[in-house]
Motif scaffolding. Sequence first.
Motif, PDB file in Angstrom:
ATOM      1  N   ALA A  79     -41.791  22.395  25.463  1.00 47.77           N
ATOM      2  CA  ALA A  79     -43.017  23.172  25.273  1.00 47.77           C
ATOM      3  C   ALA A  79     -43.876  23.226  26.526  1.00 47.77           C
ATOM      4  CB  ALA A  79     -43.830  22.593  24.109  1.00 47.77           C
ATOM      5  N   ASN A  80     -43.596  22.368  27.495  1.00 50.30           N
ATOM      6  CA  ASN A  80     -44.390  22.342  28.727  1.00 50.30           C
ATOM      7  C   ASN A  80     -43.965  23.406  29.729  1.00 50.30           C
ATOM      8  OD1 ASN A  80     -41.906  21.027  29.074  1.00 50.30           O
ATOM      9  ND2 ASN A  80     -42.658  19.801  30.768  1.00 50.30           N
ATOM     10  N   SER A 191     -39.370  14.713  31.899  1.00 51.21           N
ATOM     11  CA  SER A 191     -40.509  15.628  31.992  1.00 51.21           C
ATOM     12  C   SER A 191     -40.066  17.086  32.032  1.00 51.21           C
ATOM     13  CB  SER A 191     -41.339  15.309  33.236  1.00 51.21           C
ATOM     14  OG  SER A 191     -40.563  15.449  34.414  1.00 51.21           O
ATOM     15  N   VAL A 192     -38.870  17.352  32.541  1.00 53.83           N
ATOM     16  CA  VAL A 192     -38.378  18.733  32.614  1.00 53.83           C
ATOM     17  C   VAL A 192     -38.229  19.323  31.213  1.00 53.83           C
ATOM     18  CG1 VAL A 192     -36.434  20.180  33.317  1.00 53.83           C
ATOM     19  CG2 VAL A 192     -37.223  18.351  34.813  1.00 53.83           C
ATOM     20  N   THR A 336     -35.826  24.637  37.259  1.00 53.59           N
ATOM     21  CA  THR A 336     -36.537  24.941  36.037  1.00 53.59           C
ATOM     22  C   THR A 336     -37.839  25.626  36.379  1.00 53.59           C
ATOM     23  OG1 THR A 336     -37.522  22.750  36.110  1.00 53.59           O
ATOM     24  CG2 THR A 336     -35.590  23.034  34.730  1.00 53.59           C
ATOM     25  N   PRO A 337     -38.458  26.283  35.403  1.00 52.17           N
ATOM     26  CA  PRO A 337     -39.737  26.926  35.676  1.00 52.17           C
ATOM     27  C   PRO A 337     -40.760  25.921  36.180  1.00 52.17           C
ATOM     28  CG  PRO A 337     -38.913  27.549  33.514  1.00 52.17           C
ATOM     29  CD  PRO A 337     -38.033  26.428  34.015  1.00 52.17           C
ATOM     30  N   PRO A 338     -41.666  26.314  37.068  1.00 53.72           N
ATOM     31  CA  PRO A 338     -42.644  25.370  37.590  1.00 53.72           C
ATOM     32  C   PRO A 338     -43.660  24.985  36.541  1.00 53.72           C
ATOM     33  CG  PRO A 338     -43.142  27.595  38.312  1.00 53.72           C
ATOM     34  CD  PRO A 338     -41.830  27.660  37.593  1.00 53.72           C
TER      35      PRO A 338
END
Length: 338
Positions: A79-80, A191-192, A336-338
């Motif tokens: 979700a982040n 965290s990813v 991955t997206p920033p």
Amino acid sequence: MAAPKKLFLLDAMALVYRAYFAFSNNHRINSKGQNTSAIFGFTNTLLEVLKKENPTHIAVVFDTAAPTSRHEEFTAYKANRQEIPEDLASSIPVVVQLCEAFNIPVLSKDGYEADDIIGTLARQAEASGFETYMMTPDKDYGQLVDEHTFIYKPPRGGGKPEVLGIKEICERWEIERVEQVKDILGLMGDSVDNIPGIPGVGEKTAIALVKQFGSLENLLIATDQLKGKLKEKVEQHKELAIQSKRLATIMIDVPLDIQPEQLDRKEWNKEALRELFAELEFRRMSEQLGLVAPSVGTTEMPKPTLAKKGNPAQGSLFGDDGHVEDVEDVDVSEATPP
């Protein structure tokens, strides 16, 4: 003696993101205003693999937008992540079209991630006598490595690709068995993917605990051997650690309609490639693949714009050898997206 069977499984979204963000300060824009950075970078990576590694079998594996069992179990899973950039999102169908023109199978399945499909195919391939290379920059794949299954990390900064086997994974994580990667991720989180782990437990502590106890489960039945705040954290978040390990575990039993033997390498559809490269304005690449005749005089197509932030410029991204120049200077190892 039969030639060895060599299967390459490409983690498509990781590689597409990686290619896109490698150009983040210097996007490749064609004369139509289309950002072709992700497509160009992915194509160049694919061609390098086909030329230098010469796989006998190959597939490109995508995620889908459908939720997985991980999302259903843990609503905060991933979700982040920021929303995918619009110009990158519009590139994905073109990458699929590109793979189809190369006659490379494109695989995906609602309810499962690319990791799970790759994990399942890798296990099936091992049983069928393949050497399998999972092409990804994602560290989570370490749990899948075995004597015949490897991580193939694409090169950065003009270097060489890394091939990671059991020895390299165990050294990286200071573990005895590759499956202990899951225990470490369960403790430290990721965290990813927004996997929580045990709050306050980082990589060093997670590695030390797995070294001492061997597994997350062994640790949780022996917390009386811990002291102070660490003991308190582990005991307080036991269920979260178990859930985190489960979320980090790549599935190897996805119900698939295709087998590794069906992923054999086929001849390219040259006409489809010629049309696609012309539309994208990949003239030089098209010439190098023999799809069109070399340019003569002023017949060459316009060179793409290199859209540098705040300083647009004209030029070609190809060096004299036809490879992309300075594409890998940006560290996009997690892709991955920033």
